[in-house]
Design a protein around this motif. Sequence first.
Motif, PDB file in Angstrom:
ATOM      1  N   MET A 103      -9.447  -2.837 -12.100  1.00 55.82           N
ATOM      2  CA  MET A 103      -9.382  -2.396 -10.710  1.00 55.82           C
ATOM      3  C   MET A 103      -9.098  -0.906 -10.643  1.00 55.82           C
ATOM      4  N   THR A 104      -9.737  -0.232  -9.711  1.00 59.80           N
ATOM      5  CA  THR A 104      -9.405   1.169  -9.503  1.00 59.80           C
ATOM      6  C   THR A 104      -7.964   1.268  -9.004  1.00 59.80           C
ATOM      7  N   VAL A 105      -7.396   2.451  -9.146  1.00 59.03           N
ATOM      8  CA  VAL A 105      -6.037   2.687  -8.663  1.00 59.03           C
ATOM      9  C   VAL A 105      -5.942   2.388  -7.173  1.00 59.03           C
ATOM     10  N   GLY A 106      -6.934   2.834  -6.413  1.00 61.06           N
ATOM     11  CA  GLY A 106      -6.926   2.581  -4.979  1.00 61.06           C
ATOM     12  C   GLY A 106      -6.935   1.101  -4.649  1.00 61.06           C
ATOM     13  N   ALA A 107      -7.730   0.317  -5.378  1.00 64.48           N
ATOM     14  CA  ALA A 107      -7.803  -1.126  -5.136  1.00 64.48           C
ATOM     15  C   ALA A 107      -6.481  -1.802  -5.487  1.00 64.48           C
ATOM     16  N   SER A 108      -5.836  -1.337  -6.562  1.00 63.96           N
ATOM     17  CA  SER A 108      -4.548  -1.914  -6.953  1.00 63.96           C
ATOM     18  C   SER A 108      -3.482  -1.658  -5.894  1.00 63.96           C
ATOM     19  N   ILE A 109      -3.450  -0.431  -5.374  1.00 67.50           N
ATOM     20  CA  ILE A 109      -2.453  -0.094  -4.357  1.00 67.50           C
ATOM     21  C   ILE A 109      -2.732  -0.841  -3.058  1.00 67.50           C
ATOM     22  N   ALA A 110      -4.014  -1.021  -2.743  1.00 64.70           N
ATOM     23  CA  ALA A 110      -4.390  -1.688  -1.493  1.00 64.70           C
ATOM     24  C   ALA A 110      -4.193  -3.198  -1.540  1.00 64.70           C
ATOM     25  N   GLU A 111      -4.132  -3.773  -2.723  1.00 62.05           N
ATOM     26  CA  GLU A 111      -4.077  -5.230  -2.859  1.00 62.05           C
ATOM     27  C   GLU A 111      -2.953  -5.869  -2.048  1.00 62.05           C
ATOM     28  N   PRO A 112      -1.693  -5.386  -2.123  1.00 54.74           N
ATOM     29  CA  PRO A 112      -0.650  -6.035  -1.315  1.00 54.74           C
ATOM     30  C   PRO A 112      -0.844  -5.861   0.187  1.00 54.74           C
ATOM     31  N   LEU A 113      -1.506  -4.788   0.603  1.00 53.01           N
ATOM     32  CA  LEU A 113      -1.772  -4.601   2.035  1.00 53.01           C
ATOM     33  C   LEU A 113      -2.643  -5.731   2.567  1.00 53.01           C
ATOM     34  N   ARG A 114      -3.658  -6.077   1.799  1.00 52.47           N
ATOM     35  CA  ARG A 114      -4.574  -7.130   2.235  1.00 52.47           C
ATOM     36  C   ARG A 114      -3.985  -8.513   1.990  1.00 52.47           C
ATOM     37  N   ALA A 115      -3.349  -8.700   0.829  1.00 57.81           N
ATOM     38  CA  ALA A 115      -2.820 -10.017   0.484  1.00 57.81           C
ATOM     39  C   ALA A 115      -1.712 -10.459   1.437  1.00 57.81           C
ATOM     40  N   LEU A 116      -0.920  -9.494   1.920  1.00 55.14           N
ATOM     41  CA  LEU A 116       0.196  -9.819   2.798  1.00 55.14           C
ATOM     42  C   LEU A 116      -0.153  -9.649   4.271  1.00 55.14           C
ATOM     43  N   GLY A 117      -1.414  -9.336   4.552  1.00 51.53           N
ATOM     44  CA  GLY A 117      -1.853  -9.212   5.934  1.00 51.53           C
ATOM     45  C   GLY A 117      -1.297  -8.001   6.647  1.00 51.53           C
ATOM     46  N   VAL A 118      -0.881  -6.969   5.895  1.00 49.74           N
ATOM     47  CA  VAL A 118      -0.330  -5.764   6.518  1.00 49.74           C
ATOM     48  C   VAL A 118      -1.443  -4.974   7.193  1.00 49.74           C
ATOM     49  N   SER A 119      -2.552  -4.832   6.484  1.00 53.00           N
ATOM     50  CA  SER A 119      -3.694  -4.099   7.043  1.00 53.00           C
ATOM     51  C   SER A 119      -4.944  -4.486   6.278  1.00 53.00           C
ATOM     52  N   ARG A 120      -6.028  -4.699   7.013  1.00 49.90           N
ATOM     53  CA  ARG A 120      -7.298  -5.019   6.371  1.00 49.90           C
ATOM     54  C   ARG A 120      -8.407  -4.050   6.766  1.00 49.90           C
ATOM     55  N   ALA A 121      -8.182  -3.248   7.788  1.00 47.54           N
ATOM     56  CA  ALA A 121      -9.193  -2.291   8.211  1.00 47.54           C
ATOM     57  C   ALA A 121      -9.390  -1.232   7.133  1.00 47.54           C
ATOM     58  N   ARG A 122     -10.628  -0.996   6.739  1.00 49.13           N
ATOM     59  CA  ARG A 122     -10.922  -0.110   5.617  1.00 49.13           C
ATOM     60  C   ARG A 122     -10.331   1.291   5.813  1.00 49.13           C
ATOM     61  N   HIS A 123     -10.515   1.847   7.001  1.00 49.92           N
ATOM     62  CA  HIS A 123     -10.032   3.198   7.254  1.00 49.92           C
ATOM     63  C   HIS A 123      -8.510   3.264   7.134  1.00 49.92           C
ATOM     64  N   ALA A 124      -7.826   2.288   7.709  1.00 47.49           N
ATOM     65  CA  ALA A 124      -6.365   2.270   7.666  1.00 47.49           C
ATOM     66  C   ALA A 124      -5.859   2.093   6.238  1.00 47.49           C
ATOM     67  N   VAL A 125      -6.522   1.230   5.475  1.00 50.18           N
ATOM     68  CA  VAL A 125      -6.132   1.012   4.077  1.00 50.18           C
ATOM     69  C   VAL A 125      -6.324   2.284   3.267  1.00 50.18           C
ATOM     70  N   ASP A 126      -7.467   2.934   3.424  1.00 48.72           N
ATOM     71  CA  ASP A 126      -7.732   4.168   2.674  1.00 48.72           C
ATOM     72  C   ASP A 126      -6.714   5.255   3.017  1.00 48.72           C
ATOM     73  N   GLU A 127      -6.353   5.352   4.274  1.00 50.80           N
ATOM     74  CA  GLU A 127      -5.349   6.334   4.686  1.00 50.80           C
ATOM     75  C   GLU A 127      -3.993   6.040   4.057  1.00 50.80           C
ATOM     76  N   ARG A 128      -3.633   4.767   4.045  1.00 47.25           N
ATOM     77  CA  ARG A 128      -2.336   4.384   3.468  1.00 47.25           C
ATOM     78  C   ARG A 128      -2.317   4.637   1.965  1.00 47.25           C
ATOM     79  N   VAL A 129      -3.408   4.342   1.268  1.00 44.43           N
ATOM     80  CA  VAL A 129      -3.486   4.597  -0.176  1.00 44.43           C
ATOM     81  C   VAL A 129      -3.325   6.087  -0.463  1.00 44.43           C
ATOM     82  N   ALA A 130      -4.019   6.930   0.292  1.00 40.80           N
ATOM     83  CA  ALA A 130      -3.907   8.379   0.097  1.00 40.80           C
ATOM     84  C   ALA A 130      -2.484   8.860   0.372  1.00 40.80           C
ATOM     85  N   GLU A 131      -1.862   8.307   1.402  1.00 36.36           N
ATOM     86  CA  GLU A 131      -0.481   8.667   1.746  1.00 36.36           C
ATOM     87  C   GLU A 131       0.476   8.293   0.615  1.00 36.36           C
ATOM     88  N   LEU A 132       0.276   7.115   0.042  1.00 37.32           N
ATOM     89  CA  LEU A 132       1.153   6.645  -1.024  1.00 37.32           C
ATOM     90  C   LEU A 132       0.976   7.457  -2.299  1.00 37.32           C
TER      91      LEU A 132
END
Length: 259
Positions: A103-132
């Motif tokens: 998995m890319t680093v971005g996909a690894s960081i995004a995994e808990p966002l989607r798995a826990l239902g925190v965020s699934r919108a692509r734009h929001a996830v990408d923004e959160r990954v960049a922020e982290l």
Amino acid sequence: MTGTETPMLALDHVDFSYGASQPVLHDVSLSLGEGQTLGLVGESGAGKTSVLRLLLGLSQPTAGRVLFRGEPLRLSNRAQVRSLRREVQPVYQDPFSSLDPRMTVGASIAEPLRALGVSRARHAVDERVAELLTAVDLAPDAAARYPDAFSGGQRQRIAIARALAPRPKLLLADEPVSALDTSVRMHVIELFQRLAAQQGIGMLLVSHDLTIVSALCERMMVLQHGRVVEEGSTARLLGSPTEDYTARLVAAVPRLPAV
């Protein structure tokens, strides 16, 4: 935390064993509130990692209770377990095995966002990954790369970014710098210090290294053969321990930073 506040996570007179012939923990109680830092120390085999597994809901006590926000943790309660997963995140010891190499680093960081239902919108996830990534001192373009492109210290920072993704209140860290070279340990320790100061994230730090505990934890608990032998402020335990076992642990450290 005042006496009237409910701890976020607690063990209430817990015993734990791997079958009848392998008792590990005996009458262990601890509590951890939001923004608090607790170091759990002891020699190998003391039961530190078993405490961590109980608090993460990965094991169940043989006796006693695990409490999450004052309520007994029931692994059959999906809503409660989901809330635990969002608010309490682990950081493991080995940065080389904690990230999926496929998995890319971005996909690894995004995994808990989607798995826990925190965020699934692509734009929001990408923004959160960049922020982290920025929060752990890595460039946002690291998201497109794979773990094998990074050093051990960088991988551990990526693992911390992933743990931070769902905005947890507590991190449960199991020897988070012990697999790193001495030269990069301080960078990760400084990152934890900054997270505590800027974001108010609490931490349970499992470690055998008292220098790390002294740098990161306000309170300390000492385990020996699965029993709590001493607990209190880190400064007091390191400066004037009352138990012989704690004194031996402190004496084994060549030099401690000022606390």
